[in-house]
Design an enzyme around this catalytic site. Sequence first.
Site, short mmCIF file in Angstrom:
data_model
loop_
_atom_site.label_atom_id
_atom_site.label_comp_id
_atom_site.label_asym_id
_atom_site.label_seq_id
_atom_site.Cartn_x
_atom_site.Cartn_y
_atom_site.Cartn_z
N LYS A 174 38.17 37.46 30.91
CA LYS A 174 38.78 36.30 30.25
C LYS A 174 39.28 36.66 28.85
CE LYS A 174 37.13 35.06 33.98
NZ LYS A 174 37.96 35.44 35.14
N ASP A 184 42.46 31.76 36.11
CA ASP A 184 41.21 31.17 36.60
C ASP A 184 40.16 31.16 35.50
OD1 ASP A 184 39.37 30.07 38.32
OD2 ASP A 184 38.90 31.93 39.36
N ASN A 185 39.17 30.27 35.66
CA ASN A 185 37.98 30.21 34.79
C ASN A 185 38.32 29.94 33.33
OD1 ASN A 185 37.03 32.94 36.78
ND2 ASN A 185 36.04 30.95 36.95
N GLU A 191 33.60 28.38 41.27
CA GLU A 191 33.51 28.82 42.65
C GLU A 191 32.06 28.85 43.14
OE1 GLU A 191 34.29 32.37 39.85
OE2 GLU A 191 35.13 30.37 40.22
N ASP A 225 42.70 36.80 37.00
CA ASP A 225 41.30 36.55 37.35
C ASP A 225 40.46 37.77 36.98
OD1 ASP A 225 39.13 35.13 38.20
OD2 ASP A 225 39.49 35.42 40.34
#
Length: 259
Positions: free
Chosen positions: A186, A211-212, A241, A183
């Site tokens: 990226k 994540d993401n 989120e 996290d």
Amino acid sequence: MVSPAIALAFLPLLLTLLIRYRHYLRLLYRAVLAAWLRDRLTGVPREHRAFQYLLAHAVPGDPRHVLSTLDRWSYGCEHLPSVGPVKGRIVSRLLAERAPRRVLELGTHCGYGAVLLAAGLPPGARLCTVEGNPQLASVAQKVIRLAGFDERTVEVIVGPSEEVIPRLRERHGLAATDFVFMDHGKRCYLRDLRLLESHRLLAPGATVVADNVLFPGAPRFLQYAKSCGRYRCRVHRASLEYFPAIPDGLAELRYTGDG
């Protein structure tokens, strides 16, 4: 100079774009502009303000209450780029299914993910969490300790992930990890996944959760995970989120070994 007639002709298009992308504009305002303005006006970084809110409202030693308090802060006060409650439930379920003994988190930020992971660990398991920003790592350390986890359960490692990963075995005693939660930046996902591979830090059958991967997105990471032959890859679709109208997702990778 643009004539009024031309300006009026573009007005419907402008209104359409504003309506279509209103949730992203709200995200830009809450996550970037408002945070920047409050930082300048108060002289206190957003993460420190969140920790002061925790001290005033959270129950010490109760990780679930610490997380729900951070959620209330992010919904009602200021946005924090944490995994959040919706995707957090997916992470917790995967932890419960895998029951990992050695867990690695890349991107601690203010400690939300570390508390979430530590709360789902089986007895005797250990979490190493890596944060490149020393100021954020300091806040995360306080949040993690407030939630009731000591250094034997959660070790906060300060430094860039590309420098920390190669020395995890020698300096931190992490021979191989059963569960990795990504996290952080990226653009770093693919680089750090390959570092974990090259330093043989992924145990057979290890789970990597990122994540993401849909927003803001990690397309090269996903392409590699799906095509390299080393992983079984699944994307759990959810929402960003604290912004339920913005689609996002978690990637779940199961390490099967060299392809």
